[in-house]
Scaffold this active site. Structure first.
Site, PDB file in Angstrom:
ATOM      1  CG  MET A  79      -1.953  -0.754   0.790  1.00 16.73           C
ATOM      2  SD  MET A  79      -3.103  -1.050   2.519  1.00 16.73           S
ATOM      3  CE  MET A  79      -3.863   0.289   2.400  1.00 16.73           C
ATOM      4  CG  HIS A  80       0.402   3.298   2.858  1.00 19.79           C
ATOM      5  ND1 HIS A  80      -0.403   3.707   2.643  1.00 19.79           N
ATOM      6  CD2 HIS A  80       1.148   2.349   3.206  1.00 19.79           C
ATOM      7  CE1 HIS A  80      -1.092   3.134   3.744  1.00 19.79           C
ATOM      8  NE2 HIS A  80      -0.235   1.986   4.201  1.00 19.79           N
ATOM      9  CG  ASP A 236      -0.123  -5.663   2.189  1.00 22.14           C
ATOM     10  OD1 ASP A 236      -0.693  -4.644   2.639  1.00 22.14           O
ATOM     11  OD2 ASP A 236       1.353  -5.031   1.841  1.00 22.14           O
TER      12      ASP A 236
END
Length: 485
Positions: A79-80, A236
């Site tokens: 992520m991110h 995830d």
């Protein structure tokens, strides 16, 4: 047949899953990280694509008949990560990853610019999130910021290269600080706070919905039909939850991957930003989740193995499958800073209590316990937010170790269960989302719980000692905070 592709930090995994839900085959490719400056962590976005395509190439080469029957593909991913694209859809710079800590000052600026951030996004501004990274780019690389046409997360960039479509799912989008998490839509207000607009964002879909169709060139390459759909997919941890069948409010798990996570499903948007607990959308409509995050879980053991030039398995072997009590050494696992509960990107790791007689096994045990203590911090934060968690399934690379599972049970004081396919949970969850997108089935029929391989109960003979060790361990961060920066 269905395929799940998990774009991780250290590698990409692909799984081929049958109509019965059984894993037919797996494939993997490693990824390299770049740390060009202190606190920086970057990757080449095209390396994700090459690794994902290579992994599916492996599946197609070994199981051509089964791959030809694939109807749906799901994606999960780290992520991110800020993947900045120009007008031609090409990356403008290496992606800035989730474990990058350079944007601390920008987090302060973002919270000042947007007082309603916590209410809308449900989370504190942390350097790991995507929005502060864009403020950093605007400040330090203005010539790049001016050319940004789209911002994608890692798996969305892989989807774009596989389909030509720029689409993101709700769970991953919730980790940007640009999503109205309760309403499950982009927030123009939050985007404007970093100098972006809605046109910079990809289209949104739910994780179990069709996002695009696989491009003909890849369908031909892999011997698939021309109508293979790509699901929205998931971040995830939300994908791991799908793989674990964690789709009902209260379901929980502990992940010991590169990072560590304590995850719980909720039936509503329940933000608790003061404790640095994340509140995100789940990968299925009408569900959300809370999450406590440790930035270095299995990464701590991997670091120690690298320093000692000894494989992790060889480090663990002398300790057996259980220990009789806490190590005399204490370890703070903040090798890349920490999120929950400290929200301190500048925190660093430490060993405390070393003596001339200290041996390698004591140090190894301290690393396992330090991560388990950090997990207990996360468990406490989630319990304070929404009530106690009674038990957890264990997933991630760290789930391979019965020793670590028992330490977690003893430290957390609740049963811990090792589960089948726990190491490929995110990829399996992605495959299940691919199936849901292709078939429209009831998620409860597809997202079954995996078989439990072993259960580890807290042992009364050591829990009191671990309670005291945890109390002392908790005193270390505030006492050493300034010296750890």
């Amino acid at each position: 047949m269905y395929i799940g592709i998990d774009i991780g930090t250290s590698g990409v995994k692909a799984v081929l899953v049958s109509e019965t839900g059984a894993i037919v085959a797996t494939a993997a490719r490693e990824l390299a990280l770049s740390h060009p400056a202190p606190l920086w962590s970057e990757q080449d976005p095209d390396a994700w694509v090459d690794a994902a395509v290579g992994a599916v190439d492996d599946l197609a080469a070994r199981h051509p008949r089964e791959v030809a029957q694939v109807r749906g593909i799901g994606l999960s991913g780290q992520m991110h990560g800020a993947t900045l694209l120009d007008e031609d859809g090409r990356p403008l710079r290496p992606a800035i990853l989730w474990n990058d800590g350079r944007s601390h000052a920008e987090c302060v600026a973002l919270e000042r610019r947007c007082p309603s951030l916590h209410t809308i996004a449900g989370n504190l501004a942390m350097p790991g999130f995507t929005a502060p990274k864009l403020l950093w780019v605007a400040r330090h690389e203005p010539q790049i910021f001016e050319r940004v046409a789209k911002v994608l997360l890692p798996k969305a960039y892989v989807r774009y290269r596989l389909t030509g479509e720029m689409v993101e799912d709700m769970s991953d989008a919730a980790g940007t600080l640009w999503l109205d998490v309760g309403l499950r839509r982009w927030s123009a207000l939050l985007l404007h706070a970093v100098g972006l607009d809605l046109h910079h964002m990809p289209r949104l879909v739910e994780g179990s919905e069709v996002s695009a169709v696989l491009a003909p060139e890849f369908a031909r390459r892999w011997g698939m039909a021309n109508d293979v759909v790509i699901a929205g997919g998931a971040g995830d941890n939300a994908a791991s939850a799908i793989g674990l069948g964690a789709i009902a409010p209260g379901d929980a798990f502990l992940s010991l991957g590169t990072s560590g996570v304590v995850f719980r499903v909720t039936d509503r948007f329940a933000p608790v930003p003061a404790s640095a607990v994340h509140a995100f959308c789940h990968a299925l409509p009408g569900l959300w989740h809370q999450m406590g995050v440790m930035l270095s879980a299995a990464a701590s053991l991997a670091w120690l193995a690298g320093v000692m030039e000894t494989p992790a398995a060889a480090l663990l072997a002398p300790l057996g499958e259980r220990v009789d009590g806490p190590s005399s050494i204490k370890f703070l696992p903040y090798l890349d800073g920490e999120r929950t509960p400290h929200n301190d990107a500048a925190a660093s790791g430490a060993f405390v209590g070393l003596r001339g007689a200290t041996g390698r096994s004591q140090i190894v045990q301290a690393v396992l316990e330090g991560v388990a203590f950090a997990a207990r911090d996360n468990l406490a934060a989630l319990s304070a937010a929404s009530g106690p968690i009674a038990e957890v399934d264990l997933v991630g690379g760290g789930s391979r170790s019965p020793l670590w599972a028992q330490i977690c049970a003893d430290v957390l004081g609740i049963p811990v269960h090792r589960v089948e396919e726990g190491e490929v949970g995110a990829a399996l969850g992605a495959a299940r989302l691919g199936r849901l997108a292709a078939t429209g089935e009831d998620p409860a029929e597809v997202c079954k719980r995996p078989r439990r391989l072993a259960s580890f109960a807290p042992r009364a003979s050591v829990t009191a000692a671990y309670d005291e060790a945890y109390r002392r361990w908790r005193e270390l961060y505030p006492a050493l905070k300034e010296s750890l920066k």
